[in-house]
Design an enzyme around this catalytic site. Structure first.
Site, PDB file in Angstrom:
ATOM      1  N   GLU A 178       0.870  -1.174   0.000  1.00 28.03           N
ATOM      2  CA  GLU A 178       0.000   0.000   0.000  1.00 28.03           C
ATOM      3  C   GLU A 178       0.903   1.219   0.000  1.00 28.03           C
ATOM      4  O   GLU A 178       1.457   1.597   1.035  1.00 28.03           O
ATOM      5  CB  GLU A 178      -0.925  -0.014   1.222  1.00 28.03           C
ATOM      6  CG  GLU A 178      -1.873  -1.190   1.272  1.00 28.03           C
ATOM      7  CD  GLU A 178      -2.851  -1.223   0.115  1.00 28.03           C
ATOM      8  OE1 GLU A 178      -3.060  -0.169  -0.526  1.00 28.03           O
ATOM      9  OE2 GLU A 178      -3.411  -2.291  -0.157  1.00 28.03           O
ATOM     10  N   CYS A 228      -2.071   9.185   2.625  1.00 31.40           N
ATOM     11  CA  CYS A 228      -1.605   8.645   1.340  1.00 31.40           C
ATOM     12  C   CYS A 228      -2.588   8.912   0.210  1.00 31.40           C
ATOM     13  O   CYS A 228      -2.194   8.962  -0.957  1.00 31.40           O
ATOM     14  CB  CYS A 228      -1.321   7.154   1.457  1.00 31.40           C
ATOM     15  SG  CYS A 228      -2.745   6.166   1.978  1.00 31.40           S
TER      16      CYS A 228
END
Length: 476
Positions: free
Chosen positions: A229, A263
């Site tokens: 990720e 993110c």
């Protein structure tokens, strides 16, 4: 405060004990647990998930306090984005786990007439979960939920940049689980490197693209599957046919949540030239509405994680055209919610993911420019589109590749347990959340159950033209 500090000192003292042999012994213990079938039952997995939730509830105030110490995170954000989100995730998994664990029966081709085919979900075994600093609690605990649900053992490596949160995680996990089942190992880069050299059965990493490459390279030595990720420059496209007030409000919220250290935060805005000035003006208004005229005094605005990241972000402001914000304070690790105007693709701020409270605004003239600009760069983790034009929406969705995103919103797609969350290309591989977390930590084992009463002898040697003809009838 004293409890957290004591745990922190105790955890630091344990870091020196880590060596490769310690990890190998731990993995042997975990493999013994897996092979013995202890983690295989629904009852066991539900008990562990319930124990985890109970432990988090018991340490909730310490977690909130630690998040404030490490990131100055407001209690509202600490609870909603880290603790409350985890409660919701655990509840959803516990409610549906009995269905996910059942073998999936699938159809057969004609050549398998009379047979039954199943897909079994089995645990990988020993899993390594490496977490980041931006959501230091949730981004190790939520993957842990998936690991437990799928029947794995786990080793958790929290971020060394958030030591207070890491200490609380270590404390609550050690109180909740036997360390041969789930264990927290703290430390810096050397610790992470040592862990990556061990033969784990699966690695789940959340962090930067640069470190993601290191993790994948290390995992390749053992042919270990990975979920990465990562991140990237997530665009936010604003069409002229849109409610600019709503767009500005949701962009400002999504960008400056967690001080921009998210993110999937909008990394830059691509706005139609006809509404650029209006959008900037409205975003300025919402920055003040959210954080006041001096955000450094706002209890709802956090801080940059450390001086190295502050220095990097501060460097992006040099020579930039600041439309709002721009104030900084190194000692306080403060950077104001900042808008940059007059930005070009060649500017330094457009080279890499910003990961902070700086939002560049670029304008476009037509949709072709937008599609070409985004597609010519690494695939982003997220994309946000603000438009009321269904044709524009369809065109962006069908021509631009990205991990996930929203139409007329930001961030909120990752809250749904029904949507897989993950990247594509350089923004990551693999996905989790909800059922997808269970699948991410499960090997899908294919099994064909063939009856003995039906025995197609034409499959066996010696072969002849007649047998070949029968095969051609089935396989064509």
């Amino acid at each position: 405060m004293k409890i957290v500090d004591y745990t922190l000192r105790r955890a630091v003292s344990k870091m020196a004990e880590l060596n490769p042999e310690t990890i190998i012994q731990l993995l042997k213990q975990q493999k013994s647990i897996i092979n013995g079938g202890k983690t295989g039952s629904l009852e066991f997995r539900l008990q562990q998930l319930q124990a985890l939730k109970r432990s988090v509830q018991q340490h909730e105030r310490e977690i909130i306090q630690a998040l404030h110490q490490d990131l100055r995170k407001p209690e509202f954000e600490a609870y909603s984005t880290e603790i409350g989100y985890l409660y919701d995730s655990i509840g959803y998994v516990m409610k549906n786990l009995h269905k996910w664990m059942k073998p999936d029966r699938v159809r057969n081709p004609l050549v398998h007439f009379g047979s039954r085919s199943y897909i079994y979900s089995e645990p990988y075994g020993s899993t390594l979960i490496i977490g980041p600093f931006n959501y230091p609690f949730m981004l190790v605990m939520d993957p842990l939920v998936g690991a437990i649900a799928a029947g794995n053992c786990a080793v958790i490596k929290p971020s060394e940049y958030t030591p207070h949160v890491s200490a609380v995680i270590s404390k609550l996990i050690s109180e909740c689980f036997d360390e041969s089942y789930v264990r927290v190992i703290q430390g810096g880069q050397e610790t992470t490197s040592t862990l990556l050299q061990a033969p784990f059965d699966m690695v789940f990493f959340t962090g930067s693209v640069r470190v993601g490459k290191i993790v994948m390279k290390a995992a390749a030595e053992h042919l270990t599957p990975v979920v990465l990720e990562l991140g990237g420059k997530s665009p936010c496209i604003v069409d002229k046919n849109v409610n600019l007030d709503v767009a500005a409000q949701r962009i400002v919220w999504g960008k400056y949540l967690n001080t921009g250290q998210t993110c999937v935060a909008p990394d830059y805005v691509l706005v139609h030239k006809d509404v650029r000035a209006q959008l900037i003006a409205k975003m300025k208004e919402y920055i003040i509405s959210f954080y006041g005229t001096d955000s450094q005094l706002s209890p709802d605005y956090g801080r940059i994680v450390n001086h190295a990241h502050w220095q990097r972000l501060n460097g992006l402001l040099e020579g930039a055209v600041v439309a709002a914000g721009g104030q900084t304070d190194r000692e306080d690790l403060y950077i104001a919610p900042t808008l940059l105007d007059g930005v070009n693709w060649s500017d330094k701020v457009m080279e890499d993911e910003i990961f902070g409270p700086i939002l560049p605004v670029l304008e476009y003239h037509n949709l072709d420019q937008v599609i070409e600009a985004v597609n010519s760069r690494p695939k982003p983790l997220a994309l946000y589109l603000f438009t009321n034009d269904k044709q524009i929406e369809q065109r962006i969705m069908s021509t631009v590749s990205f991990g996930g995103g929203c139409v007329n919103d930001t961030i909120m797609h990752l809250v749904s347990p029904y949507l897989p969350f993950g990247g594509v290309g350089s923004s990551g591989m693999g996905a989790y959340h909800g059922r997808h977390s269970f699948d991410a930590f499960s090997h899908k084992k294919s099994v064909l159950n063939r009856p003995t009463r039906i025995n197609p002898s034409f499959l066996f040697p010696p072969y002849n033209a007649k047998k070949l003809g029968l095969v051609k009838r089935f396989l064509k």
